[in-house]
Design a protein around this motif. Structure first.
Motif, PDB file in Angstrom:
ATOM      1  N   TYR A  62      17.547   9.132  -2.853  1.00 18.32           N
ATOM      2  CA  TYR A  62      17.728   8.613  -1.492  1.00 18.32           C
ATOM      3  C   TYR A  62      17.386   9.684  -0.457  1.00 18.32           C
ATOM      4  N   ASP A  63      17.899  10.893  -0.671  1.00 16.50           N
ATOM      5  CA  ASP A  63      17.619  11.986   0.267  1.00 16.50           C
ATOM      6  C   ASP A  63      16.124  12.273   0.363  1.00 16.50           C
TER       7      ASP A  63
ATOM      8  N   VAL B 150      18.110   2.093  -3.544  1.00 15.82           N
ATOM      9  CA  VAL B 150      18.658   3.241  -4.269  1.00 15.82           C
ATOM     10  C   VAL B 150      20.138   3.406  -3.926  1.00 15.82           C
ATOM     11  N   LEU B 151      20.475   3.281  -2.648  1.00 15.38           N
ATOM     12  CA  LEU B 151      21.896   3.361  -2.258  1.00 15.38           C
ATOM     13  C   LEU B 151      22.720   2.258  -2.917  1.00 15.38           C
TER      14      LEU B 151
ATOM     15  N   GLN C 192       6.613   2.402   6.320  1.00 13.61           N
ATOM     16  CA  GLN C 192       7.939   2.945   6.665  1.00 13.61           C
ATOM     17  C   GLN C 192       9.032   1.933   6.329  1.00 13.61           C
ATOM     18  N   ALA C 193       8.766   0.666   6.584  1.00 14.32           N
ATOM     19  CA  ALA C 193       9.746  -0.366   6.249  1.00 14.32           C
ATOM     20  C   ALA C 193       9.952  -0.433   4.736  1.00 14.32           C
ATOM     21  N   ALA C 194       8.871  -0.304   3.972  1.00 11.37           N
ATOM     22  CA  ALA C 194       8.981  -0.319   2.510  1.00 11.37           C
ATOM     23  C   ALA C 194       9.804   0.876   2.027  1.00 11.37           C
ATOM     24  N   LEU C 195       9.591   2.036   2.627  1.00  9.81           N
ATOM     25  CA  LEU C 195      10.393   3.206   2.268  1.00  9.81           C
ATOM     26  C   LEU C 195      11.861   2.976   2.606  1.00  9.81           C
TER      27      LEU C 195
ATOM     28  N   ALA D 295      13.841  11.723   3.637  1.00 12.25           N
ATOM     29  CA  ALA D 295      13.175  12.915   4.166  1.00 12.25           C
ATOM     30  C   ALA D 295      11.668  12.683   4.264  1.00 12.25           C
ATOM     31  N   PHE D 296      11.110  12.009   3.272  1.00 14.47           N
ATOM     32  CA  PHE D 296       9.677  11.706   3.294  1.00 14.47           C
ATOM     33  C   PHE D 296       9.343  10.775   4.459  1.00 14.47           C
ATOM     34  N   ALA D 297      10.164   9.769   4.668  1.00 13.81           N
ATOM     35  CA  ALA D 297       9.931   8.843   5.787  1.00 13.81           C
ATOM     36  C   ALA D 297      10.023   9.586   7.120  1.00 13.81           C
TER      37      ALA D 297
END
Length: 104
Positions: A25-26, A76-77, A66-69, A30-32
């Motif tokens: 998740y982190d 994942v959460l 970005q929405a997909a990320l 962070a990538f987004a």
């Protein structure tokens, strides 16, 4: 009536999975954030000159990615929450068994 089957819960594996999901998740978020920062920097440098269909296509694709990320991060959460819930339930069952080993 037959006795219920005993289920073994691997607390170490559950902990490791929960930690891995938290790390995933982190990294996803962070990538987004990195992508958003790079987009902003590029648009600040070239944004005034860049107009038209290619800009609109870029914006549309970027926003969809970005929405997909974001959806992936939420999934994942959700998985991590399920692991933590299962662990909590297993801890309660273990505590009850320790308190009353004969199951009465």
């Amino acid at each position: 009536m037959t006795a219920p089957k005993q289920v073994h819960y691997d607390f170490n594996a559950a902990y490791a999975l929960s930690q891995a999901l938290g790390l995933a998740y982190d990294k996803i978020t962070a990538f987004a954030e990195l992508r958003a920062g790079q987009r902003t920097a590029q648009l600040n440098q070239f944004g005034r000159e860049w107009r038209g269909g290619k800009r609109q296509q870029f914006e549309s694709e970027f926003n969809a990615q970005q929405a997909a990320l974001g959806r992936l991060a939420q999934e994942v959460l959700g998985l991590r929450g399920k692991v933590e819930h299962a662990t909590s339930q297993a801890e309660k069952a273990r505590a009850a068994l320790l308190k009353n080993p004969e199951g009465n």
